[in-house]
Design a protein around this motif. Structure first.
Motif, PDB file in Angstrom:
ATOM      1  N   ASN A   1       0.803  -1.223   0.000  1.00  0.00           N
ATOM      2  CA  ASN A   1       0.000   0.000   0.000  1.00  0.00           C
ATOM      3  C   ASN A   1       0.840   1.279   0.000  1.00  0.00           C
ATOM      4  O   ASN A   1       0.553   2.189  -0.775  1.00  0.00           O
ATOM      5  N   PRO A   2       1.874   1.400   0.829  1.00  0.00           N
ATOM      6  CA  PRO A   2       2.655   2.644   0.823  1.00  0.00           C
ATOM      7  C   PRO A   2       3.330   2.926  -0.520  1.00  0.00           C
ATOM      8  O   PRO A   2       3.650   4.066  -0.826  1.00  0.00           O
ATOM      9  N   HIS A   3       3.522   1.908  -1.319  1.00  0.00           N
ATOM     10  CA  HIS A   3       4.212   2.068  -2.600  1.00  0.00           C
ATOM     11  C   HIS A   3       3.254   2.312  -3.753  1.00  0.00           C
ATOM     12  O   HIS A   3       3.642   2.861  -4.771  1.00  0.00           O
ATOM     13  N   LEU A   4       2.005   1.918  -3.566  1.00  0.00           N
ATOM     14  CA  LEU A   4       1.014   2.085  -4.628  1.00  0.00           C
ATOM     15  C   LEU A   4       0.045   3.214  -4.359  1.00  0.00           C
ATOM     16  O   LEU A   4      -0.515   3.785  -5.282  1.00  0.00           O
ATOM     17  N   GLY A   5      -0.172   3.501  -3.096  1.00  0.00           N
ATOM     18  CA  GLY A   5      -1.186   4.489  -2.720  1.00  0.00           C
ATOM     19  C   GLY A   5      -2.492   3.781  -2.408  1.00  0.00           C
ATOM     20  O   GLY A   5      -2.750   2.657  -2.866  1.00  0.00           O
ATOM     21  N   ASP A   6      -3.315   4.448  -1.632  1.00  0.00           N
ATOM     22  CA  ASP A   6      -4.564   3.848  -1.165  1.00  0.00           C
ATOM     23  C   ASP A   6      -5.501   3.466  -2.302  1.00  0.00           C
ATOM     24  O   ASP A   6      -6.089   2.392  -2.294  1.00  0.00           O
TER      25      ASP A   6
END
Length: 65
Positions: free
Chosen positions: A8-13
């Motif tokens: 998630n932190p790398h792709l975005g919510d």
């Protein structure tokens, strides 16, 4: 589906939520969906899903951002 938390932190919510949704609807794996063009590379997935690094505090693979 818990793997979404690690990436998630790398792709975005928004992207992570869409992948989680598609995983459920299409019956595809998170890895398979993340390896689509313009999402993550095989190398990035290997780094982000390293089972020895995920349990440690902080966001692993920050350099990928």
């Amino acid at each position: 589906m818990g793997i979404i938390t690690a990436i998630n932190p790398h792709l975005g919510d928004e992207t992570a939520a869409e992948i989680a949704r598609e995983t459920t609807l299409a019956g595809k794996s998170v890895r398979e969906l993340c390896l689509q063009p313009d999402v993550l590379t095989e190398e990035e997935m290997d780094v982000l899903l390293n089972s020895f690094k995920i349990p440690k505090p902080g966001i692993y693979g920050e350099y990928l951002i």
